[in-house]
Design a protein around this motif. Structure first.
Motif, PDB file in Angstrom:
ATOM      1  N   ASN A 162       0.813  -1.217   0.000  1.00  0.00           N
ATOM      2  CA  ASN A 162       0.000   0.000   0.000  1.00  0.00           C
ATOM      3  C   ASN A 162       0.845   1.264   0.000  1.00  0.00           C
ATOM      4  OD1 ASN A 162      -2.648  -1.090   0.041  1.00  0.00           O
ATOM      5  ND2 ASN A 162      -2.346  -1.666   2.181  1.00  0.00           N
ATOM      6  N   SER A 163       1.932   1.255   0.747  1.00  0.00           N
ATOM      7  CA  SER A 163       2.701   2.480   0.956  1.00  0.00           C
ATOM      8  C   SER A 163       3.970   2.497   0.116  1.00  0.00           C
ATOM      9  CB  SER A 163       3.072   2.614   2.439  1.00  0.00           C
ATOM     10  OG  SER A 163       1.912   2.662   3.232  1.00  0.00           O
ATOM     11  N   MET A 164       4.302   3.693  -0.377  1.00  0.00           N
ATOM     12  CA  MET A 164       5.519   3.849  -1.165  1.00  0.00           C
ATOM     13  C   MET A 164       6.208   5.148  -0.771  1.00  0.00           C
ATOM     14  SD  MET A 164       4.332   2.383  -4.894  1.00  0.00           S
ATOM     15  CE  MET A 164       6.018   2.174  -5.490  1.00  0.00           C
ATOM     16  N   TYR A 165       7.518   5.177  -0.952  1.00  0.00           N
ATOM     17  CA  TYR A 165       8.339   6.275  -0.434  1.00  0.00           C
ATOM     18  C   TYR A 165       9.432   6.637  -1.433  1.00  0.00           C
ATOM     19  CZ  TYR A 165       6.354   4.183   3.788  1.00  0.00           C
ATOM     20  OH  TYR A 165       5.492   3.651   4.715  1.00  0.00           O
ATOM     21  N   TRP A 166       9.834   7.895  -1.402  1.00  0.00           N
ATOM     22  CA  TRP A 166      11.017   8.339  -2.126  1.00  0.00           C
ATOM     23  C   TRP A 166      12.005   8.955  -1.136  1.00  0.00           C
ATOM     24  CZ3 TRP A 166      12.923   7.306  -6.683  1.00  0.00           C
ATOM     25  CH2 TRP A 166      12.078   6.921  -7.726  1.00  0.00           C
ATOM     26  N   TYR A 167      13.265   8.482  -1.207  1.00  0.00           N
ATOM     27  CA  TYR A 167      14.340   8.992  -0.374  1.00  0.00           C
ATOM     28  C   TYR A 167      15.466   9.501  -1.267  1.00  0.00           C
ATOM     29  CZ  TYR A 167      12.441   6.242   3.564  1.00  0.00           C
ATOM     30  OH  TYR A 167      11.654   5.711   4.562  1.00  0.00           O
ATOM     31  N   THR A 191      21.869  16.617  -7.000  1.00  0.00           N
ATOM     32  CA  THR A 191      22.765  15.495  -7.271  1.00  0.00           C
ATOM     33  C   THR A 191      22.749  14.572  -6.062  1.00  0.00           C
ATOM     34  OG1 THR A 191      24.194  16.739  -8.758  1.00  0.00           O
ATOM     35  CG2 THR A 191      25.169  14.840  -7.636  1.00  0.00           C
ATOM     36  N   SER A 192      22.381  13.322  -6.283  1.00  0.00           N
ATOM     37  CA  SER A 192      22.193  12.408  -5.161  1.00  0.00           C
ATOM     38  C   SER A 192      21.893  11.018  -5.694  1.00  0.00           C
ATOM     39  CB  SER A 192      21.022  12.894  -4.288  1.00  0.00           C
ATOM     40  OG  SER A 192      20.933  12.155  -3.097  1.00  0.00           O
ATOM     41  N   VAL A 193      21.755  10.077  -4.771  1.00  0.00           N
ATOM     42  CA  VAL A 193      21.218   8.765  -5.108  1.00  0.00           C
ATOM     43  C   VAL A 193      19.789   8.718  -4.579  1.00  0.00           C
ATOM     44  CG1 VAL A 193      21.463   6.275  -4.887  1.00  0.00           C
ATOM     45  CG2 VAL A 193      23.505   7.718  -4.915  1.00  0.00           C
ATOM     46  N   TYR A 194      18.870   8.362  -5.448  1.00  0.00           N
ATOM     47  CA  TYR A 194      17.450   8.346  -5.090  1.00  0.00           C
ATOM     48  C   TYR A 194      16.973   6.904  -4.953  1.00  0.00           C
ATOM     49  CZ  TYR A 194      17.429  13.290  -6.118  1.00  0.00           C
ATOM     50  OH  TYR A 194      17.683  14.646  -6.085  1.00  0.00           O
ATOM     51  N   PHE A 195      16.360   6.626  -3.822  1.00  0.00           N
ATOM     52  CA  PHE A 195      15.809   5.297  -3.572  1.00  0.00           C
ATOM     53  C   PHE A 195      14.300   5.382  -3.415  1.00  0.00           C
ATOM     54  CE2 PHE A 195      19.492   2.687  -3.153  1.00  0.00           C
ATOM     55  CZ  PHE A 195      20.494   3.463  -2.598  1.00  0.00           C
ATOM     56  N   CYS A 196      13.636   4.450  -4.053  1.00  0.00           N
ATOM     57  CA  CYS A 196      12.209   4.243  -3.850  1.00  0.00           C
ATOM     58  C   CYS A 196      12.051   3.052  -2.918  1.00  0.00           C
ATOM     59  CB  CYS A 196      11.546   3.970  -5.194  1.00  0.00           C
ATOM     60  SG  CYS A 196       9.785   3.600  -5.107  1.00  0.00           S
ATOM     61  N   ALA A 197      11.016   3.079  -2.085  1.00  0.00           N
ATOM     62  CA  ALA A 197      10.763   1.965  -1.169  1.00  0.00           C
ATOM     63  C   ALA A 197       9.263   1.720  -1.084  1.00  0.00           C
ATOM     64  CB  ALA A 197      11.332   2.262   0.213  1.00  0.00           C
ATOM     65  N   SER A 198       8.910   0.521  -0.669  1.00  0.00           N
ATOM     66  CA  SER A 198       7.497   0.221  -0.446  1.00  0.00           C
ATOM     67  C   SER A 198       7.342  -0.561   0.843  1.00  0.00           C
ATOM     68  CB  SER A 198       6.910  -0.567  -1.629  1.00  0.00           C
ATOM     69  OG  SER A 198       7.428  -1.888  -1.657  1.00  0.00           O
ATOM     70  N   SER A 199       6.130  -0.531   1.374  1.00  0.00           N
ATOM     71  CA  SER A 199       5.838  -1.180   2.644  1.00  0.00           C
ATOM     72  C   SER A 199       4.426  -1.738   2.586  1.00  0.00           C
ATOM     73  CB  SER A 199       5.973  -0.149   3.776  1.00  0.00           C
ATOM     74  OG  SER A 199       5.742  -0.726   5.025  1.00  0.00           O
ATOM     75  N   TYR A 247       5.375  -0.094  11.852  1.00  0.00           N
ATOM     76  CA  TYR A 247       5.807  -1.408  12.310  1.00  0.00           C
ATOM     77  C   TYR A 247       6.306  -2.262  11.170  1.00  0.00           C
ATOM     78  CZ  TYR A 247       3.558  -0.220  16.689  1.00  0.00           C
ATOM     79  OH  TYR A 247       3.220   0.399  17.861  1.00  0.00           O
ATOM     80  N   ASN A 248       6.084  -1.789   9.965  1.00  0.00           N
ATOM     81  CA  ASN A 248       6.447  -2.603   8.813  1.00  0.00           C
ATOM     82  C   ASN A 248       7.774  -2.177   8.213  1.00  0.00           C
ATOM     83  OD1 ASN A 248       3.938  -4.226   8.376  1.00  0.00           O
ATOM     84  ND2 ASN A 248       3.085  -2.170   8.380  1.00  0.00           N
ATOM     85  N   GLU A 249       8.543  -3.180   7.827  1.00  0.00           N
ATOM     86  CA  GLU A 249       9.793  -2.869   7.163  1.00  0.00           C
ATOM     87  C   GLU A 249       9.506  -2.292   5.794  1.00  0.00           C
ATOM     88  OE1 GLU A 249      10.863  -7.347   6.024  1.00  0.00           O
ATOM     89  OE2 GLU A 249      12.174  -5.848   5.120  1.00  0.00           O
ATOM     90  N   GLN A 250      10.481  -1.576   5.289  1.00  0.00           N
ATOM     91  CA  GLN A 250      10.394  -1.029   3.942  1.00  0.00           C
ATOM     92  C   GLN A 250      11.373  -1.779   3.048  1.00  0.00           C
ATOM     93  OE1 GLN A 250      10.811   3.258   4.019  1.00  0.00           O
ATOM     94  NE2 GLN A 250       9.176   3.489   5.527  1.00  0.00           N
ATOM     95  N   PHE A 251      10.928  -2.022   1.824  1.00  0.00           N
ATOM     96  CA  PHE A 251      11.739  -2.719   0.835  1.00  0.00           C
ATOM     97  C   PHE A 251      12.190  -1.702  -0.205  1.00  0.00           C
ATOM     98  CE2 PHE A 251      10.717  -7.082   2.037  1.00  0.00           C
ATOM     99  CZ  PHE A 251       9.602  -6.881   2.826  1.00  0.00           C
ATOM    100  N   PHE A 252      13.470  -1.697  -0.483  1.00  0.00           N
ATOM    101  CA  PHE A 252      14.041  -0.659  -1.328  1.00  0.00           C
ATOM    102  C   PHE A 252      14.335  -1.154  -2.745  1.00  0.00           C
ATOM    103  CE2 PHE A 252      14.972   2.960   1.397  1.00  0.00           C
ATOM    104  CZ  PHE A 252      14.709   2.414   2.650  1.00  0.00           C
ATOM    105  N   GLY A 253      14.228  -0.227  -3.684  1.00  0.00           N
ATOM    106  CA  GLY A 253      14.678  -0.468  -5.043  1.00  0.00           C
ATOM    107  C   GLY A 253      16.179  -0.256  -5.136  1.00  0.00           C
ATOM    108  N   PRO A 254      16.775  -0.536  -6.303  1.00  0.00           N
ATOM    109  CA  PRO A 254      18.232  -0.476  -6.455  1.00  0.00           C
ATOM    110  C   PRO A 254      18.797   0.940  -6.537  1.00  0.00           C
ATOM    111  CG  PRO A 254      17.222  -1.076  -8.525  1.00  0.00           C
ATOM    112  CD  PRO A 254      16.121  -1.064  -7.508  1.00  0.00           C
TER     113      PRO A 254
END
Lengths: 114, 111
Positions: free
Chosen positions: A30-35, A86-94, A100-107
């Motif tokens: 359900n949840s997604m994130y950008w870091y 300029t950075s490294v951008y990671f997407c994640a989902s949970s 309480y839920n871990e997040q899973f990251f893209g490459p």
């Protein structure tokens, strides 16, 4: 299952150019994130989407916009790129909108703005 | 005060050594705690969740002290493959699943 995928893997932009970073997950989360991750700064949250149809600002949203296109996809747009982006951008989902839920990251996407 | 602070590192240890990482967090309302591992130029991956009673997974032991707002990770019998950066992670504001990441501690295990 591919998990979380991101495109492109690498990108070089000139100042002022725009681009969209794509993220998709096939885990029915359900949840997604950008870091973004910068040396010495750790991971910082840009935007997140607790569920399909909602988006909210994170810690460092300035200069970015997001779209939760559907449950699977969450894109990040830079309208007018700046060298500070300029950075490294990671997407994640949970699985759920809960800390309480871990997040899973893209490459990740390595972005350089000249 | 930074929200999540970790030992600055780097930690350079020989194979077989025991190494401990420490982390403190500022938000007393945090409910969830994790250790993530990040290999060079890769994405972070969950190593283990941290429970109030402490938990162990093979050579890895995590401890939580809520009163002191302190989290630790112990790695026993270090392997070359343990070389990575270890991120201390705690739940952030609200209940939206936001996590706050420490800057990480780099571990290098040498033969």
């Amino acid at each position: 299952n591919a998990g979380v995928t991101q495109t492109p893997k690498f990108q070089v932009l000139k100042t002022g150019q725009s681009m969209t970073l794509q993220c998709a997950q096939d885990m029915n989360h359900n949840s997604m994130y950008w870091y973004r991750q910068d040396p010495g700064m750790g991971l910082r949250l840009i935007y997140y989407s607790a569920s399909e149809g909602t988006t909210d600002k994170g810690e460092v949203p300035n200069g970015y916009n997001v779209s939760r296109l559907n449950k699977r996809e969450f894109s990040l747009r830079l309208e007018s790129a700046a060298p500070s982006q300029t950075s490294v951008y990671f997407c994640a989902s949970s699985p759920r909108s809960s800390s309480y839920n871990e997040q899973f990251f893209g490459p990740g996407t390595r972005l350089t703005v000249l | 005060r930074k929200e999540v602070e970790q030992d600055p590192g780097p930690f350079n240890v020989p194979e077989g050594a025991t190494v401990a990482f420490n982390c403190t967090y500022s938000n007393s309302a945090s409910q969830s705690f994790f250790w993530y591992r990040q290999d060079c130029r890769k994405e972070p991956k969950l190593l283990m969740s941290v429970y109030s009673s402490g938990n162990e997974d093979g050579r890895f032991t995590a401890q939580l002290n809520r009163a002191s707002q302190y989290i630790s990770l112990l790695i026993r019998d270090s392997k070359l493959s343990d070389s990575a950066t270890y991120l201390c992670v705690v739940s952030g504001w609200g209940s939206q699943g936001n996590l706050i990441f420490g800057k990480g501690t780099k571990l290098s295990v040498k033969p």
